[in-house]
Structure formats: structure tokens, C-alpha cells
Design a protein around this motif. Structure first.
Motif, PDB file in Angstrom:
ATOM      1  N   VAL A  22       0.842  -1.206   0.000  1.00 36.00           N
ATOM      2  CA  VAL A  22       0.000   0.000   0.000  1.00 36.00           C
ATOM      3  C   VAL A  22       0.873   1.250   0.000  1.00 36.00           C
ATOM      4  N   LEU A  23       1.886   1.278   0.852  1.00 35.17           N
ATOM      5  CA  LEU A  23       2.758   2.455   0.924  1.00 35.17           C
ATOM      6  C   LEU A  23       3.527   2.662  -0.372  1.00 35.17           C
ATOM      7  N   ASP A  24       3.930   1.569  -1.026  1.00 40.67           N
ATOM      8  CA  ASP A  24       4.653   1.704  -2.305  1.00 40.67           C
ATOM      9  C   ASP A  24       3.718   2.167  -3.421  1.00 40.67           C
ATOM     10  N   THR A  25       2.557   1.554  -3.518  1.00 43.13           N
ATOM     11  CA  THR A  25       1.648   1.820  -4.635  1.00 43.13           C
ATOM     12  C   THR A  25       1.059   3.225  -4.567  1.00 43.13           C
ATOM     13  N   ASN A  26       0.687   3.652  -3.370  1.00 45.43           N
ATOM     14  CA  ASN A  26       0.005   4.948  -3.214  1.00 45.43           C
ATOM     15  C   ASN A  26       0.903   5.987  -2.545  1.00 45.43           C
ATOM     16  N   ARG A  27       2.194   5.875  -2.755  1.00 44.65           N
ATOM     17  CA  ARG A  27       3.143   6.709  -2.016  1.00 44.65           C
ATOM     18  C   ARG A  27       2.845   8.203  -2.165  1.00 44.65           C
ATOM     19  N   ASP A  28       2.686   8.702  -3.386  1.00 44.08           N
ATOM     20  CA  ASP A  28       2.479  10.140  -3.589  1.00 44.08           C
ATOM     21  C   ASP A  28       1.164  10.598  -2.962  1.00 44.08           C
ATOM     22  N   LEU A  29       0.113   9.819  -3.161  1.00 43.33           N
ATOM     23  CA  LEU A  29      -1.184  10.171  -2.600  1.00 43.33           C
ATOM     24  C   LEU A  29      -1.126  10.189  -1.074  1.00 43.33           C
ATOM     25  N   ILE A  30      -0.494   9.190  -0.491  1.00 46.79           N
ATOM     26  CA  ILE A  30      -0.391   9.101   0.965  1.00 46.79           C
ATOM     27  C   ILE A  30       0.419  10.270   1.522  1.00 46.79           C
ATOM     28  N   THR A  31       1.490  10.637   0.839  1.00 47.29           N
ATOM     29  CA  THR A  31       2.310  11.769   1.296  1.00 47.29           C
ATOM     30  C   THR A  31       1.502  13.055   1.285  1.00 47.29           C
TER      31      THR A  31
END
Length: 428
Positions: A22-31
Motif C-alpha cells: 500500500v505504501l509503495d503503490t500509493n506513495r504520492d497520494l499518501i504523502t
């Protein structure tokens, strides 16, 4: 506070590997949503060489899980499991060292939630556990924050996907419990030892957490009356359908008169109720608030994606600095409520007897019900089973549960009964 939220991850099973994905796939969105990057800096698990489908070479590896609490990290994510042992030790140590804890460990919270919440509040660090109940469904946040202005009258629902998968399959295909359980194990929906699921213990852990949030009470897992689905027959499911119900394992919690009622038990759910239409491994939770009315939370209750999603959502909240008391109010304000007497509860019941096929058996059952003050709404007798026994089903009128319990006690040891009766409550 550093620019990056640094995370140490304990446990690299399905959910742990999912958190990394999840952190890898949605990294930009999560940031963008968190306001700063969230980075895993170290991991620990039992097998260093197992292929988990994610690149672990970028993280510091610790063979000793306990060592994660000593690292330069802001948050420890505990995905080991178990009510005690390494999971509890890691959570205690991390909080003691001023680190936040995110966990999916419902057993640990059910047994030690008050202790951990008190310690986290004293240390001024977050303790978050959205993933511990109903996987990806935001029911913890919904009760703790969305319904914070309401007095909750009752919280109840389908809290175990394995049991719901089995009951739904039995319902759809007319198969018996043991057969469907074997299929669920083959498909990975049930563990090799499925006791925690099918005996209702997993659901009871979750219910005790929901009750604490809903009613401002201390988690009281020991007070949850628990009965699983081992004894449910395909014949019971067919009988329930003929009466206009579906059978579901339902956890129910209510606070009244100073006491706290908590029970996990198979229920007959009327077809017009939303829980009757929750199928497969889906979970659903209903909360009745005095101003918001009925709230229904429904979705995937387990699995890599949904549970990992809930873990990362907690990390995003922490990155934003958004956290408060773990159980919605300070631990010192949580009430210690006595267990409520279920005998005082009123409702209708479904009771299935397996009896000898001989004269006088129905009269014996009816007399026990009469003497205990149970009013019978309907009595159904079906043809003989292959072993010569007969199934008899009684549906009662509304009345106190104590009366049904007394009737069954009067019949205990009767030579007319081929096995213990199955008592299921009818959800009103």
C-alpha cells in the motif's frame, strides 16, 4: 517531529506485506494526505528468507522483534498477533520508549487494551487499532469520531468473515457444516485450527473492543458470552429460511441499568434486516445512536488489502498529529461495568431438539416449556433422520430468556433427547 514519519514493522505475513505494498503503490497520494512522507525503516519477522513478493532489502532487518522498540522510529506497527507474548511485550516497550503503536491485534486489545491505553495516554503517544475490528471498514473511527456526539444504545453485527462464509455457503448449497468448513480451509478462509473463528472467540474479541468504544466502558472480554456455529445444521438453515430468516453469527452489546451485556451467538435474522443480506466473508456492524439513528458499516472484514489499508490509514492520522484517547475518552474515565444478566432480556427464540421417535416426547418438551413459563408460537416436527431420531423445532413468543434456560434445564438428562438442544436467538 521529523519531516518523515519513520515506521518499524513487526510481522511480515499477509497484512505486513500488504502494508508495504500500500505504501509503495500509493506513495504520492499518501504523502499528500499525510502532509509528510511515511517510510518503513526496519522490519522483523520469523523467516528472513521467505519470499513475500516485496523488496525487503531497503529496510533494516532485525531477527529480534523486540529490538524494533529501540530503533530511531516514530511508530511501531505490530502485526505479530496473540494476546500476550512478543506482541504485548513489543507494544509495552514501544510505548514506554515514547513511540506510537499501530496494531491489528484484537486479542491483545481485548485482554490488555485498558493497560495499553493508559500507558499511551501517560506517554503522550498514539495507540491506534482500526485494523483490529472488521478489517478495512472504518468502524473504529466511525464510533470514536463520527458518532462521538451520540449516546449509543446498542452495537451489533457480523464480525467474523470465516463464519459468515461458512453459513452463507451452507445456505446457498444446502451443505452441512463440516463439509463447508473443509472447503473454507482449502480456500484459505479458515485456519488449519479454526477454533478461534468457528467458536466465536475472534468475534468476541472484536465485540469487547466495540463495546468499550460505544459505551465508554473498560474492555471486558471475559464477560462476553460466546457460542459458535459448530452445531448449526443445514436443516436449521432450511428451517430458518422457511420461517423467513437467515442464520448469522452475530455479536451484540448493550449497556443498560449500569450493566454491560455482551454476547456472540448464532441468530435468526429476519430477511428485512440488513444483516440478513451480508454474505460471504463480508463483515457488517450496526450502531444505534440517540441522535444519528442507525449507522451501518459494511465491507471486507479481512484480507491483505482491506486490513493493510486500515493500518496505513492509522499511520496517516499519526503523521497528521491526529490522535486522541484510544477508546474515545481518557482511560481513567472508562467505566467498569458489571456483566448484565442475560436472563432479564426479552426476545423470541428458536430451539431445535433431536429426539427419540416415540410417544410422549412432544408432551414432555411442551410440559417443560409450560412449567418454565415459555409461550410457544410454533412447533414443527420433521420426518425421521437416518438414525431413527426426529428433529423438533420450537419458536417461542416474546419472553424472558431466563424462562427458556429453565425449560432446557428441566429437560437436561432426559432419555428422550438424542443430543443437546440448539438454542438460537431471533434478532429483533
Amino acid at each position: 517531529m521529523s519531516d518523515t514519519l519513520r515506521v518499524a514493522l513487526a510481522g511480515l505475513g499477509t497484512v505486513g506485506a500488504g502494508v508495504i505494498r500500500v505504501l509503495d503503490t500509493n506513495r504520492d497520494l499518501i504523502t499528500r494526505r499525510a502532509g509528510r512522507p511515511i517510510e518503513i525503516v526496519a522490519v522483523s519477522a520469523r523467516d528472513r528468507h521467505k519470499d513475500r513478493g516485496v523488496d525487503l532489502s531497503r529496510f533494516e532487518w532485525l531477527d529480534d522483534t523486540a529490538g524494533l522498540a529501540a530503533l530511531d522510529a516514530d511508530v511501531v506497527v505490530e502485526l505479530i498477533g496473540g494476546s500476550d507474548g512478543p506482541a504485548l511485550s513489543l507494544a509495552r516497550t514501544a510505548i514506554g520508549r515514547g513511540k506510537g503503536v499501530v496494531t491489528a491485534n484484537k486479542a491483545m486489545l481485548a485482554h490488555h487494551g485498558l493497560e495499553l491505553a493508559s500507558a499511551a495516554e501517560a506517554a503522550g503517544v498514539p495507540l491506534k487499532f482500526e485494523a483490529a475490528v472488521a478489517g478495512g471498514i472504518p468502524v473504529i473511527k466511525g464510533l470514536r469520531e463520527g458518532a462521538a456526539a451520540n449516546a449509543i444504545d446498542r452495537v451489533y453485527g457480523i464480525l467474523n468473515g470465516t463464519c459468515n462464509f461458512i453459513l452463507s455457503k451452507m445456505e446457498a448449497e444446502g451443505r452441512d457444516f463440516a463439509d463447508v468448513l473443509a472447503e473454507a480451509q482449502a480456500l484459505g478462509f479458515a485456519e488449519a485450527d479454526p477454533s478461534f473463528d468457528i467458536d466465536g472467540i475472534d468475534a468476541a474479541h472484536k465485540l469487547s473492543i466495540l463495546a468499550a468504544l460505544a459505551f465508554g466502558s473498560q474492555p471486558a472480554f471475559a464477560d462476553v458470552a460466546c457460542h459458535g456455529i459448530r452445531e448449526v445444521l443445514a436443516a436449521d438453515i432450511a428451517e430458518a429460511a422457511a420461517l423467513g430468516y437467515r442464520i448469522r453469527l452475530v455479536g451484540v452489546a448493550e449497556a443498560n441499568g449500569g450493566g454491560l451485556f455482551q454476547r456472540v451467538h448464532p441468530h435468526l435474522v429476519p430477511l428485512h434486516h440488513p444483516l440478513a443480506h451480508v454474505a460471504g466473508s463480508t463483515n457488517a456492524v450496526v450502531a444505534d445512536g440517540n441522535f444519528v439513528g442507525r449507522l451501518l458499516f459494511q465491507g471486507a472484514g479481512a484480507g491483505e488489502g482491506p486490513t493493510a489499508s486500515a493500518v496505513v490509514a492509522d499511520l496517516i492520522d499519526i503523521a497528521r498529529g491526529e490522535f486522541g484517547p484510544p477508546f474515545a475518552m481518557p482511560a481513567a474515565a472508562l467505566e467498569q461495568r458489571p456483566a448484565a444478566d442475560s436472563g432479564d432480556r426479552r426476545g423470541r427464540a428458536y430451539v431445535r431438539f433431536t429426539v427419540a421417535d416415540r410417544v410422549g416426547v412432544l408432551a414432555e418438551i411442551a410440559a417443560a416449556m409450560r412449567d418454565a413459563g415459555v409461550s410457544i408460537e410454533s412447533l414443527i416436527q420433521r420426518g425421521a433422520n437416518p438414525d431413527g431420531s426426529v428433529r423438533v423445532v420450537i419458536v417461542t413468543h416474546d419472553g424472558p430468556e431466563r424462562s427458556v434456560a429453565q425449560a432446557l434445564e428441566r429437560l437436561r438428562g432426559s432419555q428422550s433427547l438424542a443430543s443437546q438442544p440448539l438454542w438460537m436467538h431471533i434478532l429483533d
